[in-house]
Design a protein around this motif. Structure first.
Motif, short mmCIF file in Angstrom:
data_model
loop_
_atom_site.label_atom_id
_atom_site.label_comp_id
_atom_site.label_asym_id
_atom_site.label_seq_id
_atom_site.Cartn_x
_atom_site.Cartn_y
_atom_site.Cartn_z
N PHE A 97 0.83 -1.20 0.00
CA PHE A 97 0.00 0.00 0.00
C PHE A 97 0.87 1.26 0.00
CE2 PHE A 97 -1.48 3.39 2.84
CZ PHE A 97 -2.57 3.85 2.13
N ILE A 98 1.88 1.26 0.85
CA ILE A 98 2.77 2.43 0.96
C ILE A 98 3.49 2.68 -0.35
CG2 ILE A 98 4.86 3.29 2.09
CD1 ILE A 98 3.84 1.72 4.62
N LEU A 99 3.99 1.63 -0.98
CA LEU A 99 4.70 1.79 -2.25
C LEU A 99 3.77 2.29 -3.35
CD1 LEU A 99 6.89 -1.45 -2.15
CD2 LEU A 99 7.63 0.89 -1.71
N LYS A 100 2.53 1.81 -3.36
CA LYS A 100 1.55 2.30 -4.34
C LYS A 100 1.27 3.78 -4.11
CE LYS A 100 -0.84 -2.17 -4.54
NZ LYS A 100 -0.57 -2.58 -5.92
N LEU A 101 1.11 4.13 -2.84
CA LEU A 101 0.80 5.52 -2.49
C LEU A 101 1.91 6.45 -2.98
CD1 LEU A 101 -1.37 7.11 -0.77
CD2 LEU A 101 0.31 7.05 1.07
N VAL A 102 3.16 6.08 -2.73
CA VAL A 102 4.30 6.91 -3.11
C VAL A 102 4.43 7.02 -4.62
CG1 VAL A 102 6.83 7.04 -3.06
CG2 VAL A 102 5.56 6.53 -0.96
N SER A 103 4.14 5.95 -5.34
CA SER A 103 4.31 5.97 -6.80
C SER A 103 3.16 6.69 -7.51
CB SER A 103 4.43 4.54 -7.33
OG SER A 103 3.24 3.82 -7.15
N LEU A 104 1.97 6.70 -6.89
CA LEU A 104 0.79 7.27 -7.57
C LEU A 104 0.38 8.64 -7.07
CD1 LEU A 104 -1.46 4.05 -7.73
CD2 LEU A 104 -0.29 5.15 -9.65
N MET A 105 0.76 8.98 -5.87
CA MET A 105 0.29 10.23 -5.27
C MET A 105 0.89 11.44 -5.97
SD MET A 105 -1.62 11.52 -2.88
CE MET A 105 -1.90 10.09 -1.83
N PRO A 106 0.05 12.42 -6.37
CA PRO A 106 0.59 13.67 -6.92
C PRO A 106 1.57 14.31 -5.94
CG PRO A 106 -1.78 13.56 -7.27
CD PRO A 106 -1.43 12.39 -6.39
N LYS A 107 2.59 14.95 -6.49
CA LYS A 107 3.69 15.47 -5.68
C LYS A 107 3.21 16.41 -4.58
CE LYS A 107 8.05 18.02 -6.15
NZ LYS A 107 8.98 18.69 -7.09
N ASP A 108 2.34 17.36 -4.93
CA ASP A 108 1.87 18.33 -3.94
C ASP A 108 1.07 17.65 -2.83
OD1 ASP A 108 3.05 20.32 -5.36
OD2 ASP A 108 1.22 20.98 -6.38
N GLU A 109 0.32 16.61 -3.21
CA GLU A 109 -0.50 15.91 -2.22
C GLU A 109 0.37 15.08 -1.29
OE1 GLU A 109 -4.50 15.39 -0.80
OE2 GLU A 109 -3.54 16.79 -2.20
N MET A 110 1.46 14.58 -1.81
CA MET A 110 2.37 13.76 -1.00
C MET A 110 2.89 14.55 0.20
SD MET A 110 3.56 10.65 -1.11
CE MET A 110 4.11 10.12 0.51
N GLN A 111 3.03 15.85 0.04
CA GLN A 111 3.55 16.69 1.11
C GLN A 111 2.54 16.85 2.26
OE1 GLN A 111 4.65 20.33 -0.86
NE2 GLN A 111 6.33 19.37 -2.01
N LYS A 112 1.28 16.47 2.01
CA LYS A 112 0.25 16.60 3.05
C LYS A 112 0.13 15.35 3.93
CE LYS A 112 -2.55 19.46 -0.08
NZ LYS A 112 -3.85 19.56 -0.78
N ILE A 113 0.87 14.30 3.60
CA ILE A 113 0.73 13.04 4.32
C ILE A 113 1.12 13.19 5.78
CG2 ILE A 113 1.56 10.66 4.51
CD1 ILE A 113 -0.20 11.01 2.12
N ASP A 114 0.19 12.84 6.65
CA ASP A 114 0.47 12.71 8.08
C ASP A 114 -0.49 11.65 8.61
OD1 ASP A 114 -2.03 13.88 8.40
OD2 ASP A 114 -1.24 15.83 8.98
N LYS A 115 -0.51 11.43 9.92
CA LYS A 115 -1.31 10.32 10.45
C LYS A 115 -2.82 10.58 10.37
CE LYS A 115 -0.88 11.71 15.32
NZ LYS A 115 -0.35 11.28 16.64
N GLN A 116 -3.24 11.81 10.05
CA GLN A 116 -4.66 12.10 9.88
C GLN A 116 -5.09 12.09 8.42
OE1 GLN A 116 -6.80 12.36 12.38
NE2 GLN A 116 -5.12 12.01 13.82
#
Length: 445
Positions: A270-289
């Motif tokens: 799941f984590i690897l899919k998230l990193v490969s597919l997530m738009p760059k700007d959205e990736m910066q918003k990742i936190d536990k919420q």
């Protein structure tokens, strides 16, 4: 007491119904403590003998049942004027497949072989380290250490409360990990329980690092080369878990569920899919919420019968991830040019609530009884294929075929960036807590 219309929703006549605390926004009701037949009446609920459950004995019948339950659940939620719970046909189909898989996973857990620690260690050593006597000893000792650490961890009141918040009973942790249980070599547990210890304390570097909260480069003590090798090791382990298409039907089913148990716990793919597919700007918003990262463990209503009266309690339940629905959302976000992704958060929470309500209704009103493993294998292979889910991450092809020293500088640079994103996501999924410090022995620090 609230009126009947505030609590009970009839789905199919008088026999199939749902109870939910609409006034307090508790959408989900866990019926696991209710073994009596309840009949909705004009005033409240009547108790009428032991609960009789519908028997379902084929995947097609299971699918049909969930199709009707999902329709009824959506109608119930829409009637409650809570949110817009409408989902499209593709999402309904994925939810049906998810719920069928949920029931099959429950069957897997109930059929899990009960084993001693020694027999589990021997079996895993034969699979992972054939011919290596030290492999058996290492696994056995790692599990023993894990049991001891879990026992010490559960002495912490804060940790017990956190376990309870995830819908688990800390008393069971006590029972499973007492010094007597560790020392009594004849004591047995289900195989999947031993798996949990092995993933946390064994020699799979990535899973044990995640458990120890050491999958990080904060102190520069985890070189990129080591991460590459650890991914290779993890992929090798998973490929020994996953079934080949020509496996026997029952073995295919059990091996698929072995992987599902691991992935739903550690979430590596799941984590690897998230990193490969997530738009760059959205990736910066990742936190536990963040909605794709945050675990779904809602407060649920728990009805039970006491002194011939229907009573209610409140607890937290944890529901496992929606693999295929999450993957679909990630793919949609990857293609979406819109900068506002809140609609995907709403879509996921809708699916999580509908899935949980439908699952709990099934558990109360029906039961699946079947040993048709040919049919089960066919469903998993076509609708919830774990091998395809794992293989969809391109990084596995790279780590299998290339050595770190042979990768060109541009690809190394890209990999390093991805590793940093992976570490951020892991930290958001598995955040550190001072309550866990006691489980770290001197050897592990």
């Amino acid at each position: 007491m609230k009126g009947m219309e505030d609590w009970v929703v009839k789905l199919y006549g008088d026999r199939i119904f749902d109870i939910w605390d609409r006034g307090n926004w508790r959408f989900i009701t866990d019926y696991s403590h209710l073994d009596k037949e309840l009949i909705p009446c004009d005033e409240w609920l009547k108790i009428r003998g032991e609960k009789e459950r519908i028997v379902i004995n084929s995947i097609n019948s299971l699918r049909d049942y969930f199709k009707e339950i999902i329709f009824a659940v959506i109608q119930t939620l829409q009637t409650g004027n809570c949110f817009n719970f409408d989902i499209n046909e593709s999402e309904k189909e994925m939810l049906i497949n998810q719920l069928v898989f949920d029931i099959l996973f429950d069957k897997y857990c109930s059929e899990s072989e009960w084993m001693t620690r020694a027999s589990y260690s021997k079996r895993m050593a034969e699979k992972l380290f054939p011919g290596n006597v030290e492999g058996y000893r290492a696994i056995n000792e790692a599990i023993s250490r894990g049991m001891k650490n879990c026992y010490e961890m559960m002495k912490n009141p804060s940790m017990r409360e956190q376990i309870r918040m995830l819908g688990c009973d800390p008393e069971m942790y006590d029972k499973y990990n007492t010094p007597h249980m560790r020392e009594n070599i004849s004591k047995k547990k289900p195989k999947y329980s031993w798996d949990c210890y092995y993933y946390n304390y064994g020699d799979i570097s990535i899973t044990s690092r995640i458990f120890r909260r050491q999958f990080t480069r904060e102190n520069r003590n985890y070189p990129y080369k080591d991460t590459w090798e650890d991914l290779k090791e993890y992929d090798c382990f998973v490929n020994k878990l996953l079934p080949a298409e020509n496996e026997s039907c029952q073995k295919y089913y059990y091996m698929s569920m072995d992987y599902f148990y691991l992935e739903s716990y550690k979430r590596i793919d799941f984590i690897l899919k998230l990193v490969s597919l997530m738009p760059k700007d959205e990736m910066q918003k990742i936190d536990k919420q963040y909605f794709l990262v945050k675990r779904f463990h809602p407060q649920v209503l728990v009805p039970f019968v006491q002194n011939d009266k229907v009573c209610f309690d409140i607890k937290y339940n944890y529901y496992r991830p929606l693999f295929m629905i999450e993957q679909s959302i990630q793919e949609q976000m990857h293609e979406d040019k819109d900068s506002d992704f809140s609609k995907y958060g709403n879509k996921l929470i809708n699916c999580q609530i509908i899935r949980a309500k439908a699952y709990e209704l099934f558990e109360y009103h029906a039961q699946y009884i079947s040993s048709d493993y040919r049919e089960i294998k066919s469903f998993i292979s076509q609708s919830y294929n774990m091998k395809m889910y794992h293989e969809s991450n391109d990084i596995w092809k790279a780590v299998r075929n290339e050595k770190w020293k042979n990768i060109d500088s541009d690809r190394k640079k890209e990999f390093k960036k991805n590793i940093n994103d992976i570490q951020t996501t892991i930290k958001s999924l598995f955040w550190d807590s001072p309550d866990r410090k006691i489980i770290r022995t001197k050897d592990e620090e």
